[in-house]
Design a protein around this motif. Sequence first.
Motif, PDB file in Angstrom:
ATOM      1  N   ARG A  78       0.860  -1.136   0.081  1.00  0.00           N
ATOM      2  CA  ARG A  78       0.076   0.107  -0.017  1.00  0.00           C
ATOM      3  C   ARG A  78       0.832   1.275  -0.120  1.00  0.00           C
ATOM      4  O   ARG A  78       0.545   2.234  -0.832  1.00  0.00           O
ATOM      5  CB  ARG A  78      -0.923  -0.048   1.013  1.00  0.00           C
ATOM      6  CG  ARG A  78      -1.824  -1.091   1.002  1.00  0.00           C
ATOM      7  CD  ARG A  78      -3.072  -1.065   2.309  1.00  0.00           C
ATOM      8  NE  ARG A  78      -2.651  -1.317   3.482  1.00  0.00           N
ATOM      9  CZ  ARG A  78      -2.272  -2.490   4.050  1.00  0.00           C
ATOM     10  NH1 ARG A  78      -2.705  -3.534   3.410  1.00  0.00           N
ATOM     11  NH2 ARG A  78      -1.875  -2.572   5.464  1.00  0.00           N
ATOM     12  N   GLU A  79       1.954   1.233   0.737  1.00  0.00           N
ATOM     13  CA  GLU A  79       2.863   2.245   0.652  1.00  0.00           C
ATOM     14  C   GLU A  79       3.554   2.493  -0.478  1.00  0.00           C
ATOM     15  O   GLU A  79       3.509   3.709  -1.081  1.00  0.00           O
ATOM     16  CB  GLU A  79       3.833   2.191   1.953  1.00  0.00           C
ATOM     17  CG  GLU A  79       4.949   3.045   2.037  1.00  0.00           C
ATOM     18  CD  GLU A  79       4.482   4.210   3.059  1.00  0.00           C
ATOM     19  OE1 GLU A  79       5.403   5.210   3.209  1.00  0.00           O
ATOM     20  OE2 GLU A  79       3.621   3.817   3.939  1.00  0.00           O
ATOM     21  N   ARG A  80       3.913   1.693  -1.184  1.00  0.00           N
ATOM     22  CA  ARG A  80       4.437   1.612  -2.565  1.00  0.00           C
ATOM     23  C   ARG A  80       3.675   2.195  -3.600  1.00  0.00           C
ATOM     24  O   ARG A  80       3.910   2.991  -4.257  1.00  0.00           O
ATOM     25  CB  ARG A  80       4.998   0.164  -2.809  1.00  0.00           C
ATOM     26  CG  ARG A  80       5.962   0.246  -4.116  1.00  0.00           C
ATOM     27  CD  ARG A  80       6.327  -1.118  -4.416  1.00  0.00           C
ATOM     28  NE  ARG A  80       5.443  -2.066  -4.229  1.00  0.00           N
ATOM     29  CZ  ARG A  80       4.963  -2.934  -5.579  1.00  0.00           C
ATOM     30  NH1 ARG A  80       5.802  -2.618  -6.628  1.00  0.00           N
ATOM     31  NH2 ARG A  80       4.011  -3.595  -5.660  1.00  0.00           N
ATOM     32  N   ALA A  81       2.217   1.790  -3.264  1.00  0.00           N
ATOM     33  CA  ALA A  81       1.173   2.385  -4.296  1.00  0.00           C
ATOM     34  C   ALA A  81       1.028   3.871  -4.074  1.00  0.00           C
ATOM     35  O   ALA A  81       0.726   4.668  -5.188  1.00  0.00           O
ATOM     36  CB  ALA A  81       0.014   1.297  -4.293  1.00  0.00           C
ATOM     37  N   ARG A  82       1.174   4.118  -2.844  1.00  0.00           N
ATOM     38  CA  ARG A  82       0.906   5.581  -2.421  1.00  0.00           C
ATOM     39  C   ARG A  82       2.289   6.446  -3.157  1.00  0.00           C
ATOM     40  O   ARG A  82       2.044   7.340  -3.487  1.00  0.00           O
ATOM     41  CB  ARG A  82       0.653   5.636  -1.128  1.00  0.00           C
ATOM     42  CG  ARG A  82       0.504   7.081  -0.755  1.00  0.00           C
ATOM     43  CD  ARG A  82       0.462   7.135   0.902  1.00  0.00           C
ATOM     44  NE  ARG A  82       1.345   7.155   1.716  1.00  0.00           N
ATOM     45  CZ  ARG A  82       2.598   7.965   1.616  1.00  0.00           C
ATOM     46  NH1 ARG A  82       2.641   9.083   1.035  1.00  0.00           N
ATOM     47  NH2 ARG A  82       3.856   7.703   2.353  1.00  0.00           N
TER      48      ARG A  82
END
Length: 70
Positions: A53-57
Motif C-alpha cells: 500500500r505504501e509503495r502504491a501511494r
Amino acid sequence: MTVYNRYRTLLHQLALVRARAPGGDSPEADALLDSMDEVWDALSEGERAALERERARLAVSASDARAVPA
C-alpha cells in the motif's frame, strides 16, 4: 530500526532517486533496490501487505521495486 522501518526508508529513498532521474536507472537506484531485496526477505506477510500500500501511494511501480515478488 525495525526491518519494516528500514524497508520504508529505502522505499522513500528510491522514490526520491527516481524523481531526480526519471526514466533511467542509476547506480544509486540499483544499490537501493539490492538493499530492498535483502530487507524484503525478512518481512512478515502483514508487513509486506502494508508496504504494498505504501509503495502504491508513492507511485513506485512493481518494475521499479523489484524486491516485490511477481
